[in-house]
Design a protein around this motif. Structure first.
Motif, PDB file in Angstrom:
ATOM      1  N   ILE A 146      33.495  88.252  32.484  1.00  0.00           N
ATOM      2  CA  ILE A 146      32.461  89.296  32.407  1.00  0.00           C
ATOM      3  C   ILE A 146      33.080  90.617  31.963  1.00  0.00           C
ATOM      4  CG2 ILE A 146      30.867  90.677  33.785  1.00  0.00           C
ATOM      5  CD1 ILE A 146      30.389  88.069  35.427  1.00  0.00           C
ATOM      6  N   ARG A 147      34.215  90.969  32.545  1.00  0.00           N
ATOM      7  CA  ARG A 147      34.891  92.209  32.166  1.00  0.00           C
ATOM      8  C   ARG A 147      35.251  92.220  30.684  1.00  0.00           C
ATOM      9  NH1 ARG A 147      40.887  93.206  34.053  1.00  0.00           N
ATOM     10  NH2 ARG A 147      41.467  93.752  31.967  1.00  0.00           N
TER      11      ARG A 147
ATOM     12  N   ASN B 256      42.814  83.506  30.792  1.00  0.00           N
ATOM     13  CA  ASN B 256      42.835  83.578  32.253  1.00  0.00           C
ATOM     14  C   ASN B 256      44.079  82.952  32.889  1.00  0.00           C
ATOM     15  OD1 ASN B 256      41.072  84.346  34.695  1.00  0.00           O
ATOM     16  ND2 ASN B 256      41.794  82.285  35.146  1.00  0.00           N
TER      17      ASN B 256
ATOM     18  N   GLY C 238      39.180  82.671  39.341  1.00  0.00           N
ATOM     19  CA  GLY C 238      38.901  84.076  39.063  1.00  0.00           C
ATOM     20  C   GLY C 238      38.472  84.357  37.646  1.00  0.00           C
TER      21      GLY C 238
ATOM     22  N   SER D 286      35.626  83.945  36.161  1.00  0.00           N
ATOM     23  CA  SER D 286      34.284  84.501  35.945  1.00  0.00           C
ATOM     24  C   SER D 286      34.323  86.029  35.918  1.00  0.00           C
ATOM     25  CB  SER D 286      33.312  84.013  37.013  1.00  0.00           C
ATOM     26  OG  SER D 286      33.764  84.370  38.298  1.00  0.00           O
ATOM     27  N   THR D 287      35.086  86.617  36.809  1.00  0.00           N
ATOM     28  CA  THR D 287      35.199  88.077  36.829  1.00  0.00           C
ATOM     29  C   THR D 287      35.883  88.588  35.569  1.00  0.00           C
ATOM     30  OG1 THR D 287      35.351  88.010  39.229  1.00  0.00           O
ATOM     31  CG2 THR D 287      36.086  90.021  38.153  1.00  0.00           C
ATOM     32  N   LEU D 288      36.956  87.940  35.192  1.00  0.00           N
ATOM     33  CA  LEU D 288      37.689  88.340  33.986  1.00  0.00           C
ATOM     34  C   LEU D 288      36.834  88.141  32.738  1.00  0.00           C
ATOM     35  CD1 LEU D 288      40.499  89.420  33.245  1.00  0.00           C
ATOM     36  CD2 LEU D 288      41.173  87.065  32.802  1.00  0.00           C
TER      37      LEU D 288
END
Length: 118
Positions: A79-80, A31, A73, A75-77
């Motif tokens: 999950i993806r 990240n 950011g 958490s979004t990365l």
């Protein structure tokens, strides 16, 4: 004796979980680099860019925003990446298992390349 298909079906949750976990860890740890890449892209072409490069960006963000700033950011990365890796793992294993079971390909480099493409 269980056939290859039932062995694959029994192992699906473990394979999916392995892909999910490895994707989550990999994307979470990457990240800060994604964050720096995006910040560098946004400032490209500006007359006085705030960063001279990747390491400069990482150090400035780390000093000004702390460790949490480097993982903004994430958490979004995470999950993806987890879902992408889990799906890829299942697809690879299914293709490899079915190709071996049907006698289409024997275990070896060709099978691994074919399974990784499909």
């Amino acid at each position: 004796v269980a056939d290859a298909r039932s062995v694959f079906l029994d192992a699906r949750p473990r394979r999916w979980s392995a892909g999910f976990l490895s994707g989550a860890v990999g994307f979470f740890s990457a990240n800060p680099f994604f964050l720096a890449k995006v910040r560098l892209q946004v400032t490209t072409g500006k007359p006085d860019p705030p960063y001279r490069g990747m390491l400069d960006c990482l150090s400035k963000v780390g000093r000004s925003e702390g460790l949490s700033g480097l993982f903004r950011g994430s958490s979004t990365l995470l999950i993806r990446g987890a879902l992408l890796s889990a799906g890829s793992q299942l697809g690879y294993d299914f293709t490899k298992t079915e190709a071996k079971r049907s006698g289409l390909l024997s275990d070896g480099p060709v099978l691994h390349v074919v399974a990784s493409v499909f």
